[in-house]
Scaffold this motif. Sequence first.
Motif, PDB file in Angstrom:
ATOM      1  N   VAL A 287     -39.881 -73.690  16.280  1.00 19.27           N
ATOM      2  CA  VAL A 287     -39.273 -72.787  17.254  1.00 19.27           C
ATOM      3  C   VAL A 287     -39.403 -73.379  18.652  1.00 19.27           C
ATOM      4  O   VAL A 287     -40.474 -73.807  19.059  1.00 19.27           O
ATOM      5  N   LYS A 288     -38.282 -73.418  19.382  1.00 17.64           N
ATOM      6  CA  LYS A 288     -38.255 -73.930  20.749  1.00 17.64           C
ATOM      7  C   LYS A 288     -38.111 -72.754  21.706  1.00 17.64           C
ATOM      8  O   LYS A 288     -37.103 -72.073  21.693  1.00 17.64           O
ATOM      9  N   PRO A 289     -39.120 -72.517  22.563  1.00 16.02           N
ATOM     10  CA  PRO A 289     -38.998 -71.427  23.532  1.00 16.02           C
ATOM     11  C   PRO A 289     -38.080 -71.835  24.680  1.00 16.02           C
ATOM     12  O   PRO A 289     -37.818 -73.015  24.901  1.00 16.02           O
ATOM     13  N   LEU A 290     -37.608 -70.845  25.422  1.00 13.62           N
ATOM     14  CA  LEU A 290     -36.790 -71.083  26.608  1.00 13.62           C
ATOM     15  C   LEU A 290     -37.657 -71.747  27.675  1.00 13.62           C
ATOM     16  O   LEU A 290     -38.796 -71.354  27.884  1.00 13.62           O
ATOM     17  N   ALA A 291     -37.158 -72.787  28.331  1.00 18.00           N
ATOM     18  CA  ALA A 291     -37.909 -73.541  29.338  1.00 18.00           C
ATOM     19  C   ALA A 291     -37.872 -72.800  30.663  1.00 18.00           C
ATOM     20  O   ALA A 291     -36.974 -72.993  31.472  1.00 18.00           O
ATOM     21  N   SER A 292     -38.847 -71.947  30.892  1.00 23.12           N
ATOM     22  CA  SER A 292     -38.872 -71.161  32.125  1.00 23.12           C
ATOM     23  C   SER A 292     -39.285 -72.007  33.318  1.00 23.12           C
ATOM     24  O   SER A 292     -39.869 -73.077  33.167  1.00 23.12           O
ATOM     25  N   ARG A 293     -38.962 -71.538  34.504  1.00 20.91           N
ATOM     26  CA  ARG A 293     -39.368 -72.225  35.741  1.00 20.91           C
ATOM     27  C   ARG A 293     -40.889 -72.266  35.850  1.00 20.91           C
ATOM     28  O   ARG A 293     -41.457 -73.224  36.305  1.00 20.91           O
ATOM     29  N   ALA A 294     -41.573 -71.186  35.426  1.00 24.71           N
ATOM     30  CA  ALA A 294     -43.019 -71.134  35.499  1.00 24.71           C
ATOM     31  C   ALA A 294     -43.654 -72.200  34.622  1.00 24.71           C
ATOM     32  O   ALA A 294     -44.610 -72.872  35.023  1.00 24.71           O
ATOM     33  N   ALA A 295     -43.121 -72.406  33.422  1.00 18.54           N
ATOM     34  CA  ALA A 295     -43.656 -73.419  32.509  1.00 18.54           C
ATOM     35  C   ALA A 295     -43.438 -74.818  33.083  1.00 18.54           C
ATOM     36  O   ALA A 295     -44.275 -75.692  32.934  1.00 18.54           O
ATOM     37  N   GLN A 296     -42.322 -75.029  33.759  1.00 23.04           N
ATOM     38  CA  GLN A 296     -42.049 -76.333  34.372  1.00 23.04           C
ATOM     39  C   GLN A 296     -43.047 -76.614  35.476  1.00 23.04           C
ATOM     40  O   GLN A 296     -43.552 -77.716  35.603  1.00 23.04           O
ATOM     41  N   ALA A 297     -43.382 -75.606  36.288  1.00 22.08           N
ATOM     42  CA  ALA A 297     -44.327 -75.779  37.389  1.00 22.08           C
ATOM     43  C   ALA A 297     -45.722 -76.076  36.872  1.00 22.08           C
ATOM     44  O   ALA A 297     -46.474 -76.835  37.482  1.00 22.08           O
ATOM     45  N   ASP A 298     -46.094 -75.490  35.716  1.00 20.46           N
ATOM     46  CA  ASP A 298     -47.412 -75.712  35.132  1.00 20.46           C
ATOM     47  C   ASP A 298     -47.533 -77.081  34.485  1.00 20.46           C
ATOM     48  O   ASP A 298     -48.606 -77.632  34.388  1.00 20.46           O
ATOM     49  N   GLY A 299     -46.403 -77.631  33.997  1.00 24.42           N
ATOM     50  CA  GLY A 299     -46.422 -78.866  33.216  1.00 24.42           C
ATOM     51  C   GLY A 299     -46.337 -80.054  34.053  1.00 24.42           C
ATOM     52  O   GLY A 299     -46.708 -81.118  33.922  1.00 24.42           O
TER      53      GLY A 299
ATOM     54  N   ASP B 227     -32.640 -71.276  43.152  1.00 19.83           N
ATOM     55  CA  ASP B 227     -33.019 -72.033  41.957  1.00 19.83           C
ATOM     56  C   ASP B 227     -32.428 -71.389  40.704  1.00 19.83           C
ATOM     57  O   ASP B 227     -32.299 -70.168  40.633  1.00 19.83           O
ATOM     58  N   PHE B 228     -32.116 -72.228  39.723  1.00 21.95           N
ATOM     59  CA  PHE B 228     -31.727 -71.705  38.417  1.00 21.95           C
ATOM     60  C   PHE B 228     -32.949 -71.016  37.816  1.00 21.95           C
ATOM     61  O   PHE B 228     -34.081 -71.481  38.002  1.00 21.95           O
ATOM     62  N   PRO B 229     -32.769 -69.924  37.090  1.00 22.27           N
ATOM     63  CA  PRO B 229     -33.918 -69.195  36.543  1.00 22.27           C
ATOM     64  C   PRO B 229     -34.645 -69.943  35.428  1.00 22.27           C
ATOM     65  O   PRO B 229     -35.796 -69.641  35.135  1.00 22.27           O
ATOM     66  N   VAL B 230     -33.975 -70.913  34.810  1.00 24.57           N
ATOM     67  CA  VAL B 230     -34.613 -71.732  33.778  1.00 24.57           C
ATOM     68  C   VAL B 230     -34.381 -73.202  34.103  1.00 24.57           C
ATOM     69  O   VAL B 230     -33.449 -73.561  34.827  1.00 24.57           O
ATOM     70  N   HIS B 231     -35.240 -74.044  33.578  1.00 28.03           N
ATOM     71  CA  HIS B 231     -35.164 -75.491  33.780  1.00 28.03           C
ATOM     72  C   HIS B 231     -34.147 -76.069  32.801  1.00 28.03           C
ATOM     73  O   HIS B 231     -34.336 -76.010  31.588  1.00 28.03           O
ATOM     74  N   ILE B 232     -33.040 -76.626  33.325  1.00 27.60           N
ATOM     75  CA  ILE B 232     -31.984 -77.219  32.501  1.00 27.60           C
ATOM     76  C   ILE B 232     -31.767 -78.646  33.007  1.00 27.60           C
ATOM     77  O   ILE B 232     -30.998 -78.874  33.945  1.00 27.60           O
ATOM     78  N   PRO B 233     -32.449 -79.631  32.426  1.00 27.17           N
ATOM     79  CA  PRO B 233     -32.379 -81.006  32.936  1.00 27.17           C
ATOM     80  C   PRO B 233     -30.958 -81.544  33.102  1.00 27.17           C
ATOM     81  O   PRO B 233     -30.654 -82.184  34.114  1.00 27.17           O
TER      82      PRO B 233
END
Length: 150
Positions: free
Chosen positions: A138-150, A2-8
Amino acid sequence: MDFPVHIPFVEQLGLQLVRLDEGESELHLSVQERHLNSWRVAHGGVLMTLLDVAMAHAARSVHRHLPEMGPGVVTVEMKTSFMRPGEGELRAIGRLLHRSTTMAFCEAQVVAPDGKLCAHATGTFKYLRALPGRDRAVKPLASRAAQADG
Protein backbone atom coordinates in the motif's frame (compact mmCIF):
# COMPACT_ATOMS: atom_id res chain seq x y z
CA MET A 1 0.50 28.76 -2.89
CA ASP A 2 1.99 25.31 -2.27
CA PHE A 3 0.38 22.19 -3.66
CA PRO A 4 -1.27 20.28 -0.79
CA VAL A 5 0.65 17.11 -1.68
CA HIS A 6 4.17 16.47 -2.95
CA ILE A 7 4.02 15.63 -6.69
CA PRO A 8 7.59 15.44 -8.06
CA PHE A 9 6.53 15.40 -11.74
CA VAL A 10 4.36 18.51 -11.31
CA GLU A 11 7.18 20.30 -9.47
CA GLN A 12 9.66 19.32 -12.21
CA LEU A 13 7.38 20.83 -14.87
CA GLY A 14 7.09 24.06 -12.89
CA LEU A 15 3.32 24.15 -12.46
CA GLN A 16 2.12 26.73 -9.93
CA LEU A 17 -1.05 26.38 -7.89
CA VAL A 18 -2.69 29.82 -7.79
CA ARG A 19 -6.16 29.09 -6.44
CA LEU A 20 -7.90 26.22 -4.67
CA ASP A 21 -11.53 26.99 -3.87
CA GLU A 22 -14.65 24.98 -3.22
CA GLY A 23 -14.88 22.89 -6.40
CA GLU A 24 -12.37 24.94 -8.44
CA SER A 25 -8.65 25.24 -8.98
CA GLU A 26 -6.33 27.40 -11.06
CA LEU A 27 -2.78 26.60 -12.14
CA HIS A 28 -0.25 28.64 -14.09
CA LEU A 29 2.67 27.58 -16.26
CA SER A 30 5.24 29.72 -17.99
CA VAL A 31 6.08 27.71 -21.12
CA GLN A 32 9.84 27.21 -21.39
CA GLU A 33 12.21 25.36 -23.74
CA ARG A 34 11.82 22.10 -21.77
CA HIS A 35 8.04 22.12 -22.40
CA LEU A 36 8.25 22.38 -26.20
CA ASN A 37 7.49 19.89 -28.94
CA SER A 38 9.06 19.87 -32.42
CA TRP A 39 6.77 22.75 -33.48
CA ARG A 40 8.27 24.87 -30.67
CA VAL A 41 4.96 25.13 -28.78
CA ALA A 42 3.89 23.42 -25.54
CA HIS A 43 3.88 19.64 -25.94
CA GLY A 44 0.39 18.12 -25.76
CA GLY A 45 1.51 16.05 -22.78
CA VAL A 46 2.29 19.25 -20.88
CA LEU A 47 -1.19 20.62 -21.64
CA MET A 48 -2.77 17.30 -20.63
CA THR A 49 -0.84 17.35 -17.36
CA LEU A 50 -2.06 20.89 -16.67
CA LEU A 51 -5.64 19.79 -17.34
CA ASP A 52 -5.31 16.61 -15.27
CA VAL A 53 -3.78 18.35 -12.26
CA ALA A 54 -6.32 21.19 -12.42
CA MET A 55 -9.21 18.72 -12.42
CA ALA A 56 -7.69 16.58 -9.66
CA HIS A 57 -7.25 19.60 -7.42
CA ALA A 58 -10.78 20.80 -8.13
CA ALA A 59 -11.98 17.34 -7.07
CA ARG A 60 -9.94 17.44 -3.87
CA SER A 61 -10.83 21.04 -3.00
CA VAL A 62 -14.17 20.02 -1.48
CA HIS A 63 -12.23 18.20 1.27
CA ARG A 64 -10.15 21.24 2.27
CA HIS A 65 -11.61 21.15 5.79
CA LEU A 66 -10.30 17.59 6.42
CA PRO A 67 -6.79 16.79 7.67
CA GLU A 68 -4.39 16.78 4.68
CA MET A 69 -7.44 17.50 2.46
CA GLY A 70 -8.91 14.04 2.95
CA PRO A 71 -8.52 11.33 0.33
CA GLY A 72 -6.34 11.65 -2.74
CA VAL A 73 -7.58 11.07 -6.27
CA VAL A 74 -6.49 9.00 -9.24
CA THR A 75 -7.49 9.61 -12.83
CA VAL A 76 -9.86 6.94 -14.15
CA GLU A 77 -10.38 8.46 -17.60
CA MET A 78 -9.75 11.72 -19.40
CA LYS A 79 -10.80 13.11 -22.78
CA THR A 80 -8.85 16.04 -24.19
CA SER A 81 -9.46 18.35 -27.14
CA PHE A 82 -6.75 20.69 -28.44
CA MET A 83 -7.89 23.95 -30.07
CA ARG A 84 -4.70 25.99 -30.53
CA PRO A 85 -1.01 25.87 -29.59
CA GLY A 86 -0.03 26.64 -26.01
CA GLU A 87 2.53 29.43 -25.77
CA GLY A 88 3.61 31.95 -23.14
CA GLU A 89 1.94 32.15 -19.74
CA LEU A 90 -0.79 29.49 -19.63
CA ARG A 91 -3.67 29.28 -17.17
CA ALA A 92 -5.50 26.05 -16.36
CA ILE A 93 -8.88 26.25 -14.63
CA GLY A 94 -10.40 23.08 -13.20
CA ARG A 95 -14.01 22.63 -12.07
CA LEU A 96 -15.76 19.87 -10.18
CA LEU A 97 -19.03 19.15 -11.99
CA HIS A 98 -20.42 16.35 -9.80
CA ARG A 99 -19.20 13.99 -7.11
CA SER A 100 -20.22 10.98 -5.13
CA THR A 101 -18.49 9.47 -2.12
CA THR A 102 -16.05 7.61 -4.39
CA MET A 103 -15.99 9.44 -7.74
CA ALA A 104 -15.54 12.98 -9.08
CA PHE A 105 -16.51 14.24 -12.53
CA CYS A 106 -14.58 17.31 -13.64
CA GLU A 107 -13.68 19.58 -16.54
CA ALA A 108 -10.75 21.92 -17.16
CA GLN A 109 -9.49 24.32 -19.76
CA VAL A 110 -6.10 25.77 -20.64
CA VAL A 111 -6.22 29.40 -21.70
CA ALA A 112 -3.53 31.42 -23.54
CA PRO A 113 -2.41 34.89 -22.40
CA ASP A 114 -4.88 36.49 -24.86
CA GLY A 115 -7.77 34.58 -23.22
CA LYS A 116 -8.22 32.15 -26.11
CA LEU A 117 -8.90 28.50 -25.37
CA CYS A 118 -5.94 26.17 -26.07
CA ALA A 119 -7.32 22.88 -24.72
CA HIS A 120 -10.32 21.46 -22.88
CA ALA A 121 -10.75 18.19 -21.00
CA THR A 122 -13.27 16.21 -19.04
CA GLY A 123 -12.19 13.58 -16.56
CA THR A 124 -13.36 11.04 -14.03
CA PHE A 125 -11.43 10.63 -10.78
CA LYS A 126 -11.64 8.08 -7.99
CA TYR A 127 -11.17 9.16 -4.37
CA LEU A 128 -8.61 6.91 -2.62
CA ARG A 129 -6.99 6.86 0.82
CA ALA A 130 -4.11 4.64 -0.40
CA LEU A 131 -2.95 3.06 -3.65
CA PRO A 132 -1.93 -0.59 -4.02
CA GLY A 133 1.54 -0.64 -5.60
CA ARG A 134 4.01 -3.30 -6.67
CA ASP A 135 3.52 -6.61 -4.85
CA ARG A 136 0.25 -5.13 -3.49
CA ALA A 137 2.17 -2.93 -1.01
CA VAL A 138 0.00 0.00 0.00
CA LYS A 139 1.32 3.43 -1.02
CA PRO A 140 0.06 6.33 1.12
CA LEU A 141 -0.53 9.81 -0.30
CA ALA A 142 2.69 11.88 -0.15
CA SER A 143 1.64 14.72 2.13
CA ARG A 144 3.57 17.98 2.49
CA ALA A 145 4.15 17.15 6.17
CA ALA A 146 5.78 13.81 5.32
CA GLN A 147 8.03 15.53 2.77
CA ALA A 148 9.19 18.07 5.38
CA ASP A 149 9.99 15.27 7.85
CA GLY A 150 11.89 13.17 5.29
